[in-house]
Design an enzyme around this catalytic site. Sequence first.
Site, PDB file in Angstrom:
ATOM      1  N   HIS A   8       0.821  -1.703  -0.164  1.00 18.13           N
ATOM      2  CA  HIS A   8       0.022  -0.163   0.122  1.00 18.13           C
ATOM      3  C   HIS A   8       0.711   1.450  -0.193  1.00 18.13           C
ATOM      4  O   HIS A   8       2.281   1.518   0.331  1.00 18.13           O
ATOM      5  CB  HIS A   8      -0.916   0.282   0.887  1.00 18.13           C
ATOM      6  CG  HIS A   8      -2.004  -0.854   0.954  1.00 18.13           C
ATOM      7  ND1 HIS A   8      -2.540  -1.687   2.178  1.00 18.13           N
ATOM      8  CD2 HIS A   8      -2.739  -1.008  -0.489  1.00 18.13           C
ATOM      9  CE1 HIS A   8      -3.699  -2.442   1.571  1.00 18.13           C
ATOM     10  NE2 HIS A   8      -4.034  -2.019   0.787  1.00 18.13           N
ATOM     11  N   LYS A  12       5.283   1.477   0.251  1.00 21.95           N
ATOM     12  CA  LYS A  12       6.030   1.126   0.184  1.00 21.95           C
ATOM     13  C   LYS A  12       8.118   0.760   0.161  1.00 21.95           C
ATOM     14  O   LYS A  12       8.399   0.698  -0.531  1.00 21.95           O
ATOM     15  CB  LYS A  12       5.658   2.001  -1.821  1.00 21.95           C
ATOM     16  CG  LYS A  12       3.839   1.500  -2.649  1.00 21.95           C
ATOM     17  CD  LYS A  12       3.934   2.374  -3.521  1.00 21.95           C
ATOM     18  CE  LYS A  12       2.481   2.553  -3.943  1.00 21.95           C
ATOM     19  NZ  LYS A  12       2.374   0.972  -4.447  1.00 21.95           N
ATOM     20  N   THR A  34       2.391  -4.847  -8.078  1.00 17.67           N
ATOM     21  CA  THR A  34       1.279  -4.428  -8.876  1.00 17.67           C
ATOM     22  C   THR A  34       2.691  -3.506  -9.503  1.00 17.67           C
ATOM     23  O   THR A  34       3.310  -2.653  -8.880  1.00 17.67           O
ATOM     24  CB  THR A  34       0.562  -3.734  -7.725  1.00 17.67           C
ATOM     25  OG1 THR A  34       1.307  -3.605  -6.460  1.00 17.67           O
ATOM     26  CG2 THR A  34      -0.208  -5.322  -7.647  1.00 17.67           C
ATOM     27  N   THR A  36       2.637   0.574  -9.291  1.00 25.07           N
ATOM     28  CA  THR A  36       3.771   1.304  -9.213  1.00 25.07           C
ATOM     29  C   THR A  36       4.781   1.080  -8.218  1.00 25.07           C
ATOM     30  O   THR A  36       5.679   1.345  -8.371  1.00 25.07           O
ATOM     31  CB  THR A  36       2.967   2.484  -8.276  1.00 25.07           C
ATOM     32  OG1 THR A  36       2.028   3.359  -8.794  1.00 25.07           O
ATOM     33  CG2 THR A  36       4.210   3.952  -7.415  1.00 25.07           C
ATOM     34  N   THR A  37       4.729  -0.398  -7.463  1.00 24.07           N
ATOM     35  CA  THR A  37       5.280  -1.326  -6.620  1.00 24.07           C
ATOM     36  C   THR A  37       6.409  -1.306  -7.258  1.00 24.07           C
ATOM     37  O   THR A  37       7.208  -1.395  -7.082  1.00 24.07           O
ATOM     38  CB  THR A  37       4.257  -1.972  -5.453  1.00 24.07           C
ATOM     39  OG1 THR A  37       3.648  -0.777  -4.602  1.00 24.07           O
ATOM     40  CG2 THR A  37       5.264  -2.801  -4.572  1.00 24.07           C
ATOM     41  N   GLY A  55      -3.253  -1.841  -7.704  1.00 21.77           N
ATOM     42  CA  GLY A  55      -3.469  -2.589  -7.181  1.00 21.77           C
ATOM     43  C   GLY A  55      -5.496  -2.347  -6.983  1.00 21.77           C
ATOM     44  O   GLY A  55      -6.264  -2.936  -7.248  1.00 21.77           O
ATOM     45  N   ASP A  60      -4.161  -6.446  -7.682  1.00 19.90           N
ATOM     46  CA  ASP A  60      -4.389  -7.461  -7.012  1.00 19.90           C
ATOM     47  C   ASP A  60      -4.941  -8.827  -7.296  1.00 19.90           C
ATOM     48  O   ASP A  60      -4.664 -10.267  -7.208  1.00 19.90           O
ATOM     49  CB  ASP A  60      -5.304  -7.576  -6.075  1.00 19.90           C
ATOM     50  CG  ASP A  60      -4.558  -6.030  -5.155  1.00 19.90           C
ATOM     51  OD1 ASP A  60      -3.400  -5.903  -4.858  1.00 19.90           O
ATOM     52  OD2 ASP A  60      -4.939  -4.889  -4.380  1.00 19.90           O
ATOM     53  N   ASP A  80      -1.321  -1.865   5.201  1.00 18.25           N
ATOM     54  CA  ASP A  80      -1.309  -0.554   6.334  1.00 18.25           C
ATOM     55  C   ASP A  80      -2.995  -0.593   6.108  1.00 18.25           C
ATOM     56  O   ASP A  80      -3.554  -0.437   5.953  1.00 18.25           O
ATOM     57  CB  ASP A  80      -1.780   0.566   5.320  1.00 18.25           C
ATOM     58  CG  ASP A  80      -1.397   1.850   6.114  1.00 18.25           C
ATOM     59  OD1 ASP A  80      -1.968   1.540   7.043  1.00 18.25           O
ATOM     60  OD2 ASP A  80      -1.441   3.824   5.656  1.00 18.25           O
ATOM     61  N   HIS A  87     -10.228  -0.806  -2.035  1.00 17.78           N
ATOM     62  CA  HIS A  87     -10.065  -1.542  -2.947  1.00 17.78           C
ATOM     63  C   HIS A  87      -9.882  -2.960  -2.351  1.00 17.78           C
ATOM     64  O   HIS A  87      -9.776  -3.963  -2.152  1.00 17.78           O
ATOM     65  CB  HIS A  87      -9.522  -2.089  -4.069  1.00 17.78           C
ATOM     66  CG  HIS A  87      -7.142  -1.745  -3.557  1.00 17.78           C
ATOM     67  ND1 HIS A  87      -6.917  -0.575  -3.234  1.00 17.78           N
ATOM     68  CD2 HIS A  87      -6.990  -2.966  -3.611  1.00 17.78           C
ATOM     69  CE1 HIS A  87      -6.176  -1.168  -3.109  1.00 17.78           C
ATOM     70  NE2 HIS A  87      -5.393  -2.096  -3.644  1.00 17.78           N
ATOM     71  N   ASP A  90     -10.999  -6.806  -2.578  1.00 10.52           N
ATOM     72  CA  ASP A  90      -9.779  -6.881  -3.450  1.00 10.52           C
ATOM     73  C   ASP A  90      -8.354  -7.935  -2.439  1.00 10.52           C
ATOM     74  O   ASP A  90      -7.955  -8.799  -2.648  1.00 10.52           O
ATOM     75  CB  ASP A  90      -9.391  -6.023  -5.036  1.00 10.52           C
ATOM     76  CG  ASP A  90     -10.105  -5.274  -5.735  1.00 10.52           C
ATOM     77  OD1 ASP A  90     -11.345  -6.371  -5.786  1.00 10.52           O
ATOM     78  OD2 ASP A  90     -10.103  -4.413  -6.101  1.00 10.52           O
ATOM     79  N   ARG A  96      -7.747 -14.296   0.598  1.00 10.63           N
ATOM     80  CA  ARG A  96      -8.528 -16.248   1.181  1.00 10.63           C
ATOM     81  C   ARG A  96      -8.209 -16.532  -0.212  1.00 10.63           C
ATOM     82  O   ARG A  96      -8.135 -17.455   0.035  1.00 10.63           O
ATOM     83  CB  ARG A  96     -10.050 -15.313   0.698  1.00 10.63           C
ATOM     84  CG  ARG A  96     -10.990 -16.359   0.890  1.00 10.63           C
ATOM     85  CD  ARG A  96     -12.742 -15.986   0.416  1.00 10.63           C
ATOM     86  NE  ARG A  96     -12.794 -16.003  -0.570  1.00 10.63           N
ATOM     87  CZ  ARG A  96     -13.162 -17.170  -1.717  1.00 10.63           C
ATOM     88  NH1 ARG A  96     -12.669 -18.628  -1.739  1.00 10.63           N
ATOM     89  NH2 ARG A  96     -12.555 -16.795  -3.183  1.00 10.63           N
TER      90      ARG A  96
END
Length: 134
Positions: A8, A12, A34, A36-37, A55, A60, A80, A87, A90, A96
Amino acid sequence: MKIALIAHDRKKDDLIQFVIAYQPILSEHSLFATGTTGQRIIEETGLEVHRFRSGPLGGDQQIGSMIAQDEMDMIIFFRDPLTAQPHEPDVTALIRLCDVYNIPLATNMGTAEVLLKGLKEGFVDWRLIRERRG
C-alpha cells in the site's frame, strides 16, 4: 519460485528497503508486483520484475488469478492497516485465495523476513512438489 511483492502507498518505502536488504535472495526467484510498487523496485534495485496493474485497477486480482491457477508461490504484501483502502474487497479476496491454496503470505516486515529466510534454507521447498500443492 514465483514471488509477488505488493505494498500500500504508505508501506512502499518499507517494501523497497526490505527488497534491497533481501536482494540476494529475491534475485534468485521470479518476481511479480503491482504497478507503482513494481516500477519502484525496478528503479531502485535493478531487479527484473513482471508488473501488473496497480492494486485498485485490478493488480491484486491479476495476482489472485495466478494463485488460483497454481502459478504463484509466495506473496509479500505490506498492508497499511491504519488507512482505508478503496479496493479492500480485492485485498480480502487475495488473502482468502492464499488461505485456500496454501500460499505463504506475509503482510508485514517481520513475517516477510521469516518467509525469505525460510525460503533461503529450503523450508518452502514443498511448494515445488506438485502433489503437495492445494
